[in-house]
Design a protein around this motif. Structure first.
Motif, PDB file in Angstrom:
ATOM      1  N   GLU A  89      37.426  56.960   4.451  1.00 47.75           N
ATOM      2  CA  GLU A  89      37.154  55.549   4.201  1.00 47.75           C
ATOM      3  C   GLU A  89      37.335  55.184   2.739  1.00 47.75           C
ATOM      4  O   GLU A  89      37.563  54.026   2.402  1.00 47.75           O
ATOM      5  N   ALA A 127      38.200  49.374   6.404  1.00 50.51           N
ATOM      6  CA  ALA A 127      38.446  47.957   6.670  1.00 50.51           C
ATOM      7  C   ALA A 127      39.294  47.372   5.549  1.00 50.51           C
ATOM      8  O   ALA A 127      39.145  47.733   4.384  1.00 50.51           O
ATOM      9  N   PRO A 128      40.212  46.440   5.865  1.00 51.29           N
ATOM     10  CA  PRO A 128      41.032  45.824   4.821  1.00 51.29           C
ATOM     11  C   PRO A 128      40.259  44.750   4.073  1.00 51.29           C
ATOM     12  O   PRO A 128      39.173  44.329   4.494  1.00 51.29           O
ATOM     13  N   ALA A 138      43.748  54.251  11.186  1.00 49.62           N
ATOM     14  CA  ALA A 138      43.193  53.837   9.900  1.00 49.62           C
ATOM     15  C   ALA A 138      41.702  54.112   9.921  1.00 49.62           C
ATOM     16  O   ALA A 138      41.079  54.171  10.984  1.00 49.62           O
ATOM     17  N   LEU A 183      38.402  47.130  13.704  1.00 47.24           N
ATOM     18  CA  LEU A 183      38.272  48.365  12.938  1.00 47.24           C
ATOM     19  C   LEU A 183      37.825  49.513  13.826  1.00 47.24           C
ATOM     20  O   LEU A 183      38.347  50.633  13.735  1.00 47.24           O
ATOM     21  N   ARG A 234      43.797  56.185   3.484  1.00 53.41           N
ATOM     22  CA  ARG A 234      42.948  55.410   4.399  1.00 53.41           C
ATOM     23  C   ARG A 234      43.634  55.093   5.714  1.00 53.41           C
ATOM     24  O   ARG A 234      42.984  54.680   6.661  1.00 53.41           O
ATOM     25  N   CYS A 235      44.960  55.238   5.784  1.00 56.49           N
ATOM     26  CA  CYS A 235      45.664  54.968   7.029  1.00 56.49           C
ATOM     27  C   CYS A 235      46.881  55.886   7.111  1.00 56.49           C
ATOM     28  O   CYS A 235      47.194  56.634   6.170  1.00 56.49           O
ATOM     29  N   HIS A 290      45.078  46.365   8.594  1.00 55.96           N
ATOM     30  CA  HIS A 290      44.476  47.674   8.361  1.00 55.96           C
ATOM     31  C   HIS A 290      45.510  48.705   7.926  1.00 55.96           C
ATOM     32  O   HIS A 290      45.150  49.752   7.395  1.00 55.96           O
ATOM     33  N   ARG A 293      40.194  52.636  14.349  1.00 56.12           N
ATOM     34  CA  ARG A 293      39.620  53.898  13.861  1.00 56.12           C
ATOM     35  C   ARG A 293      39.508  54.901  15.005  1.00 56.12           C
ATOM     36  O   ARG A 293      39.734  56.101  14.812  1.00 56.12           O
TER      37      ARG A 293
END
Length: 476
Positions: free
Chosen positions: A305, A241-242, A238, A229, A310-311, A259, A233
């Motif tokens: 987040e 966290a997935p 992204a 992550l 988120r990505c 992710h 990041r």
């Protein structure tokens, strides 16, 4: 006549015998296949992700994007070409053994224990690859797993004496950490994480962690996931966290792939035809310039987040304003390598991991395929790059999906199918194109807009005056 009859009878008998032999041969292969599948599901580690060789027609586009530069992992790069890292791997085994003695006091842990446990996993690990590697002996294969597994574990997981903080994502060792974690070059991390061929199954890392006293999967997955992550990041691909609960990563590249999933895909799981008529097929995306001339505006979508962005895959089309909101893609020297290897992972594991990254790459490769498109998207801050010029970026986008197999009409593969369909309707709408032309022609320049407004007012006044003149003449 008797001889001919006997000859014909003998030919029929030999034909029957040949068919029986063929049936027995196929039956034996089917039995072996069923037995093999039963073994995989009978308590052995699962085979969640295939680690296949990159296909030639994809590799030929840019061979360097798939080969490691500093550290070789897995059997595809055996025998080792990067010998400088082999000494580090031997030191990593020493680090893991030292940590095991510290974390499991009173338990004798030797290298033989690791070798024996990995030998039990050998067949399952071989089954994760495209071929069984019969040219590698069991000793060579297990040695490779031990070297590579300890190397990865010692750098991504804090092997600690006590409750000390783990090493951060830059690879810096903190006090009290029994690890080889010294500052790790980012290029080494990218070799370990980004490359589809340069992988070993994650359950090998979990087994080594369990023998070392790291509480099995939980701590290994948690710490490596945190490391991943921080890495993704930092690259701005992204932010969140997935969900790790339903799926254990198959390898480190798969962990990064987890992710990159859109929060709310803009296409429903099943697109039913309306009134029994199949929907209009989606052929391709238009370029950014073509959409812009049809009145589509581009806007940078900020990631966070929490929320629905988120990505980089969280693309959204505003239905009312016709604005396409796209998260910023920060392009560096490794962007193409990561995206190409993620697509290769999806090409070989489509049923297991989906095709979201491939759909996104097809979208971006057609949206920004010319210099003019890259210039437009750069002005809108949808693309940020450090390349020498926009021509170079446009060429990279144009070559990104060469050799990729992808069906844009498959709703399960193309999460942007509905967005593409709406944009195509807008592009083909003549009123929308005329309104967009008027906005570009007159309303972008305030003086032209004032002049146009004055001309319209003058025209209205002239029409009113003409009407009054006609009425006054008619009524005397």
């Amino acid at each position: 006549m008797d001889q001919q009859g006997q000859s014909s009878s003998g030919s029929d008998d030999s034909h029957v015998v040949e068919m029986v032999q063929l049936a027995n041969e196929l039956r034996g292969k089917l039995d072996a296949l069923n037995s093999h599948q039963a073994q995989l599901s009978g308590g052995r580690p699962p085979r969640p992700i295939d680690i296949g060789r990159v296909r030639d027609h994809t590799r030929n586009v840019d061979n360097d994007e798939y080969d490691p530069d500093h550290v070789a992992i897995g059997p595809y790069n055996y025998p080792r070409q990067h010998l400088a890292m082999e000494d580090d791997k031997v030191m990593s085994i020493h680090t893991v053994l030292t940590a095991a003695k510290a974390l499991r006091p009173g338990v004798t842990v030797e290298v033989d224990d690791y070798i024996n446990e990995l030998a039990c996993l050998e067949e399952s690990v071989r089954n994760c690859y495209a071929d069984a590697y019969v040219d590698m002996t069991s000793g060579q294969f297990v040695r490779m797993l031990l070297h590579d597994g300890c190397y990865i574990l010692s750098r991504l997981v804090g092997l600690q004496l006590g409750a000390q903080p783990m090493a951060d994502a830059a690879g810096t060792a903190n006090a009290g950490v029994l690890s080889a974690n010294r500052p790790v070059p980012l290029a080494v991390l990218r070799d370990v994480f980004y490359l589809a061929e340069n992988q070993i199954p994650f359950f090998v890392l979990a087994k080594i962690g369990e023998l070392t006293g790291l509480d099995g999967n939980d701590r290994v997955i948690t710490q490596i996931a945190k490391y991943a992550l921080d890495l993704i990041r930092g690259q701005k691909y992204a932010m969140a966290a997935p969900d790790m609960e339903p799926t254990v990563p198959g390898n480190l590249l798969h962990l990064l792939h987890m992710h990159l999933k859109p929060v709310a895909p803009t296409v429903s799981p099943a697109v039913a035809p309306a009134n029994g008529v199949d929907p209009e097929p989606v052929r391709r995306w238009r370029s950014a310039s073509e959409y812009y001339f049809a009145g589509v505006m581009f806007k940078r979508r900020e990631m966070s987040e929490t929320g629905h962005t988120r990505c980089i895959l969280d693309v959204k089309l505003s239905s009312g304003s016709g604005t396409l909101e796209v998260p910023c893609l920060d392009i560096d020297a490794e962007t193409w390598r990561l995206l190409r290897n993620l697509m290769e992972l999806e090409q070989q594991n489509r049923e297991k991991v989906g095709s979201h990254v491939t759909a996104y790459c097809v979208f971006m490769s057609q949206l920004a395929c010319t210099t003019k498109d890259v210039e437009l998207l750069t002005k809108r801050r949808v693309i940020v790059h450090g390349h020498g010029n926009n021509d170079e970026v446009a060429k990279c986008f144009a070559d990104l999906c060469k050799g990729i197999v992808f069906d844009p009409n498959d709703a399960h593969c193309n999460y942007l199918r509905e967005t593409c369909s709406k944009l195509e309707k807008r592009f083909l709408s003549n009123p929308q194109r005329w309104m967009a032309w008027l906005r570009r022609k007159y309303f972008n320049n305030p003086w032209l807009a004032v002049g146009l407004l004055a001309a319209v007012i003058g025209l209205v006044c002239a029409i009113v005056q003409a009407v009054y003149s006609v009425l006054s003449y008619k009524h005397g």
